[in-house]
Design a protein around this motif. Structure first.
Motif, short mmCIF file in Angstrom:
data_model
loop_
_atom_site.label_atom_id
_atom_site.label_comp_id
_atom_site.label_asym_id
_atom_site.label_seq_id
_atom_site.Cartn_x
_atom_site.Cartn_y
_atom_site.Cartn_z
N THR A 450 0.85 -1.19 0.00
CA THR A 450 0.00 0.00 0.00
C THR A 450 0.89 1.24 0.00
OG1 THR A 450 -1.75 -1.16 1.20
CG2 THR A 450 -1.82 1.25 1.21
N VAL A 451 0.66 2.13 -0.97
CA VAL A 451 1.45 3.34 -1.11
C VAL A 451 0.55 4.55 -0.85
CG1 VAL A 451 2.89 4.74 -2.63
CG2 VAL A 451 2.94 2.25 -2.81
N HIS A 452 0.93 5.36 0.14
CA HIS A 452 0.22 6.62 0.41
C HIS A 452 1.07 7.74 -0.19
CE1 HIS A 452 -2.35 4.46 3.24
NE2 HIS A 452 -1.26 3.94 3.78
N LEU A 453 0.57 8.35 -1.24
CA LEU A 453 1.30 9.41 -1.94
C LEU A 453 0.74 10.77 -1.56
CD1 LEU A 453 3.32 10.43 -4.06
CD2 LEU A 453 1.55 10.06 -5.80
N GLU A 454 1.60 11.60 -1.01
CA GLU A 454 1.22 12.98 -0.67
C GLU A 454 1.92 13.91 -1.66
OE1 GLU A 454 1.95 16.31 2.84
OE2 GLU A 454 2.07 14.17 3.33
N MET A 455 1.13 14.59 -2.48
CA MET A 455 1.69 15.52 -3.46
C MET A 455 2.01 16.85 -2.77
SD MET A 455 -0.78 14.81 -6.74
CE MET A 455 -1.05 13.16 -7.38
N ILE A 456 3.26 17.25 -2.82
CA ILE A 456 3.68 18.51 -2.19
C ILE A 456 3.31 19.65 -3.13
CG2 ILE A 456 5.60 19.79 -1.21
CD1 ILE A 456 7.03 17.17 -0.73
N CYS A 457 2.18 20.27 -2.86
CA CYS A 457 1.66 21.32 -3.74
C CYS A 457 1.49 22.65 -3.01
CB CYS A 457 0.32 20.89 -4.35
SG CYS A 457 0.45 19.42 -5.40
N ASP A 458 1.80 22.72 -1.74
CA ASP A 458 1.75 23.98 -1.00
C ASP A 458 2.87 23.98 0.04
OD1 ASP A 458 0.71 22.11 0.70
OD2 ASP A 458 -1.29 22.96 0.77
N CYS A 459 3.15 25.14 0.57
CA CYS A 459 4.26 25.32 1.50
C CYS A 459 3.75 25.33 2.94
CB CYS A 459 4.98 26.64 1.21
SG CYS A 459 5.59 26.78 -0.47
N ASP A 460 4.66 25.04 3.85
CA ASP A 460 4.29 25.07 5.27
C ASP A 460 3.83 26.46 5.70
OD1 ASP A 460 4.83 22.42 5.56
OD2 ASP A 460 6.88 22.71 6.30
N CYS A 461 4.41 27.52 5.07
CA CYS A 461 4.03 28.88 5.45
C CYS A 461 2.61 29.22 5.02
CB CYS A 461 5.03 29.90 4.89
SG CYS A 461 5.20 29.84 3.10
N GLU A 462 2.00 28.38 4.18
CA GLU A 462 0.62 28.60 3.75
C GLU A 462 -0.37 27.85 4.64
OE1 GLU A 462 0.74 29.22 -1.03
OE2 GLU A 462 1.32 27.23 -0.31
N LYS A 463 0.12 27.05 5.57
CA LYS A 463 -0.77 26.32 6.45
C LYS A 463 -1.53 27.29 7.36
CE LYS A 463 0.89 22.39 4.93
NZ LYS A 463 0.11 21.53 4.04
#
Length: 795
Positions: A450-463
């Protein structure tokens, strides 16, 4: 000395050229980075782009989104956002023959991972597979018990114990089950007369669709008894209801007894074809098959008269989802049909074997097909998004790594390692689509990674926890301060959200809305408000105009067949130009950017007889060359000579394919049924040592592999038998004479009989009696009176 100087100058020139190329590439990439206005857009553009969240970042006119190498000299290190991908092992149990439970084993490693990845980046990891010893096997034997298979049933009952013993030599953890089918119990599939419906044939049971006679059980000795007791019935039409039975065997997991972790084998034995979706209309059944279990307490299928037959697509889905390995054991006249059905079940292991007339070879057939299944491992995945690309590489059991997801000729306890590469091209607009979970698994087994893929599409500073809502830095609370810039509230815009869209005059505030004095304001695609362009919205919500001067759009790109950038699996439209996915190029992303698909088996591009254009060979037609790799022509020998020995070896005894031809490593061999040659196929014919001719054809597939079809029947010239010819001629002459003599005799007898009949007829019609003399005349007496003057009296 002069040689060293020349070498130094040459090296210096090469280094200078490489530096110029690097600068040009950096400029191109930099320009792409500079177009992005938010941190999320910036890091999604390229792995080389980074964002500076430093407040009041105006050093030397630098842009916040730039190459990481540029920002390192202009932005504080702690303020640079350049996320890096990562891989986390969640579950990584060792390969083993038995797990926590006695019936479980671990054959794939690792079992669960989490990947964080930026667009256009590649994440590599390894997947190991090893076939476990004593891995559980569930074998369900599904048999056609229409009246034509009565003799086969008796033979199978005798072979039941032999089948169980054979499978127990493979594993000690074995279960065996049995079921039978006939067809739907309505006209026109059977005779609807009440008497015939009760007993359609001599010593036949009442018709039924499917019956689960023996659920999967380790008591394999019961198999022969259940086969013996199974009811034989009859129907009218030739196709049978095998699809109804297959669907019930697959989806009725509890009733059949399928185990969660086991290699599931489903054997279908029949001597006839099958009904499929749509045929139910003949019996007035229009309700589609619901792919659910409908077995009663006695194991009979209860919806045969209410639901249509399942389609091939429905069966394919259930076979794939339940990891069923299909084995079609059919008679010779049905092999071709069921082989085509096997080919349609592409994402599962399905095979077809020829059954003897009385099913006497069923044990050997099951064992052969099982060996095929277990000697190969094929890794596949259930990713359906064309944006996500997964590539597989392996050495299998050799030394050379190749791009493949299949390894063959494996044995139990041999470990193979696959290198898996995962990448994606762009971030989905919907944030909910940026986290994906999918599985990588070997075909036919219920084990997977099982592969959980998280696409990095925003920055931590936008959280949300890092932003300043209603910040005083954004024109007294008219926006949210995040990543060093203001994200304005609705109706506000400007660098500091200082402009009000409701109060601005688009005709007065035009400063900053054009690239230069000669350029059109907002590129003609928007309105100038408060010194900034407000781009016009489009009717289609997926179409957007963006950019500082509304100079970019995602819908005015080159199209192929009405698809932007040749379709989403080729590229995306970015700022009016096609941004091609990996592997594609050209203005409309219609061309492959590699010549790998043009490399002929001899290693040359297009065999040296053409050029590679868009991933396909354009041959020198003037010289008569053609074919996928320009390796064929009207006078070319092709690969016939190289494949001759493979074809000769592949023709085994009894006209079946010989699977043990090691010389056939160059090609994948199939049976040839039709010698008609299609485009790019080459037909070859040779004579063996016995003066017998054998024929085959071949073609190169898209992966440069060779597919080969061999005609299993050799054409041998029959020697002339002189004795037989002379004997035949003499026999023919004698036979002709006897025939003429008999004919003369028959005609003579007929003539004599006709003459005798004529004589008899004349004799019967004669007017005289044979007892009287025909010459006799009665005496006449004359009396005369001398005194009488008249006529004398006669008496």
């Amino acid at each position: 000395m002069d040689g060293n100087v020349r070498m130094f100058k040459a090296s210096h020139c090469i280094i200078t050229v490489l530096l110029i190329i690097q600068i040009i590439l950096q400029e191109v990439t930099c320009n792409n980075c500079n177009l992005k206005e938010t941190c999320g857009e910036c890091i999604a553009e390229s792995p080389l782009c980074a964002w500076c969240s430093q407040e009041n970042f105006t050093k030397n006119g630098a842009r916040r989104c730039d190459l990481l190498s540029n920002l390192e000299s202009t932005c504080n290190k702690q303020d640079i956002a350049a996320p890096v991908g990562s891989l986390e092992l969640i579950t990584d149990l060792k390969l083993s023959n038995k797990g926590a439970k006695e019936s479980e084993a671990i054959q794939i490693k690792p079992q669960e991972i989490r990947i964080r990845l930026r667009p256009n980046s590649v994440q590599k990891f390894e997947v190991q597979f090893r076939q476990a010893v004593d891995y559980p096997i569930d074998l369900y034997y599904l048999m056609d018990l229409s009246n034509s298979m009565k003799d086969d049933k008796a033979k199978l009952a005798l072979l039941g114990n032999k089948l169980a013993n054979q499978m127990q030599t493979i594993t000690n953890n074995f279960k065996l089950g049995f079921g039978s089918f006939v067809d739907k119990t309505v006209a026109p599939y059977l005779n609807a007369h009440p008497t015939m419906k009760r007993q359609p044939c001599d010593k036949c049971a009442q018709p039924y669709s499917f019956k689960n006679s023996m659920p999967l059980s380790s008591k394999t000795r019961e198999f022969a008894k259940e086969v013996e007791k199974a009811p034989v019935s009859g129907n009218i039409d030739a196709p049978e209801g095998g699809f109804d039975a297959l669907m019930q065997v697959i989806v009725c997991k509890e009733e059949i007894g399928w185990r969660n972790k086991s290699r599931k084998l489903l054997v279908l034995s029949t001597d006839n074809s099958f009904h499929f979706a749509g045929d139910g209309k003949l019996g007035g059944i229009v309700t589609p098959n619901d792919e659910k279990c409908h077995l009663d307490a006695d194991g009979f299928y209860t919806m045969g008269e209410k639901q249509d037959y399942p389609s091939v697509g429905q069966l394919n889905r259930q076979i794939r989802d339940n990891n069923i390995n299909m084995i079609f054991a059919v008679t010779k006249d049905q092999v071709s049909l069921y082989q085509k059905l096997s080919d349609r079940l592409a994402r599962t292991f399905a095979s077809t074997g020829m059954l003897e007339e009385d099913s006497s070879n069923v044990v050997d057939l099951v064992r052969q097909q099982y060996d095929k299944i277990t000697s190969s491992v094929e890794l596949i995945d259930d990713v359906k998004d064309s944006n996500i690309r997964i590539s597989y590489y392996s050495k299998c059991l050799g030394d050379k790594k190749e791009k493949t997801h299949v390894c063959n000729k494996l044995k139990v306890s041999q470990t193979v390692t696959f290198e898996v590469k995962i990448e994606y091209s762009f971030c989905p607009q919907n944030p909910l689509e940026r986290n994906r979970t999918f599985q990588i698994y070997p075909v036919g087994l219920n084990e997977y990674l099982t592969v959980h893929l998280e696409m990095i599409c925003d920055c931590d500073c936008e959280k949300p926890w890092n932003e300043e809502a209603s910040s005083p830095k954004c024109s007294s609370g008219n926006g949210t301060f995040e990543c060093g810039i203001c994200t304005c509230n609705e109706g506000r815009y400007g660098k500091k959200c200082e402009c009000d869209a409701m109060d601005s005059d688009p005709f007065l505030e035009v400063k900053g809305c054009s690239k230069d004095e000669n350029a059109t304001m907002c590129s003609g695609e928007g309105k100038c408000r408060c010194g900034r362009c407000e781009c016009d919205p489009q009717k289609n919500p997926d179409e957007k105009i963006t950019g500082t001067y509304c100079e970019c759009n995602n819908f005015r790109c080159d199209k192929v067949d009405g698809k932007l950038c040749s379709g989403p699996d080729h590229g995306v439209c970015d700022c009016g130009k096609c941004k091609c996915l990996k592997g594609w190029t050209n203005d409309d992303c219609s061309c492959r950017n590699t010549n790998e698909t043009c490399i002929a088996p001899n290693g040359e591009v297009c065999n040296g007889q053409g050029v590679c254009v868009c991933g396909s060979c354009r041959c020198n037609t003037g010289e008569g060359f053609y074919g996928t790799y320009c390796d064929d022509c009207s006078t070319c020998p092709g690969m016939c000579q190289e494949l001759k020995e493979c074809a000769d070896c592949s023709i085994g005894k009894h006209n079946v394919l010989n699977p043990n031809c090691t010389i056939c490593y160059l090609a994948t061999v199939y049976e040839l049924e039709n010698t008609k040659v299609k485009e790019n196929e080459k037909l070859c014919s040779f004579e063996d040592n016995n003066k017998c001719q054998f024929t085959f054809k071949y073609i190169f597939d898209e992966n440069n592999g060779i597919k080969m079809w061999v005609k299993l029947h050799r054409e041998c010239a029959t020697p002339v038998d002189i004795v037989a010819i002379v004997s035949g001629v003499v026999g023919a002459v004698v036979a002709t004479g006897l025939f003429l003599l008999m004919l003369w005799k028959a005609l003579t007898v007929i003539h004599d009989r006709r003459e005798w009949a004529k004589f008899e007829k004349e004799r019967l019609m004669s007017k005289w009696n044979q007892g009287q003399n025909p010459l006799y005349k009665e005496v006449e007496t004359t009396y005369q009176n001398p005194a009488y003057g008249g006529t004398p009296a006669v008496s």
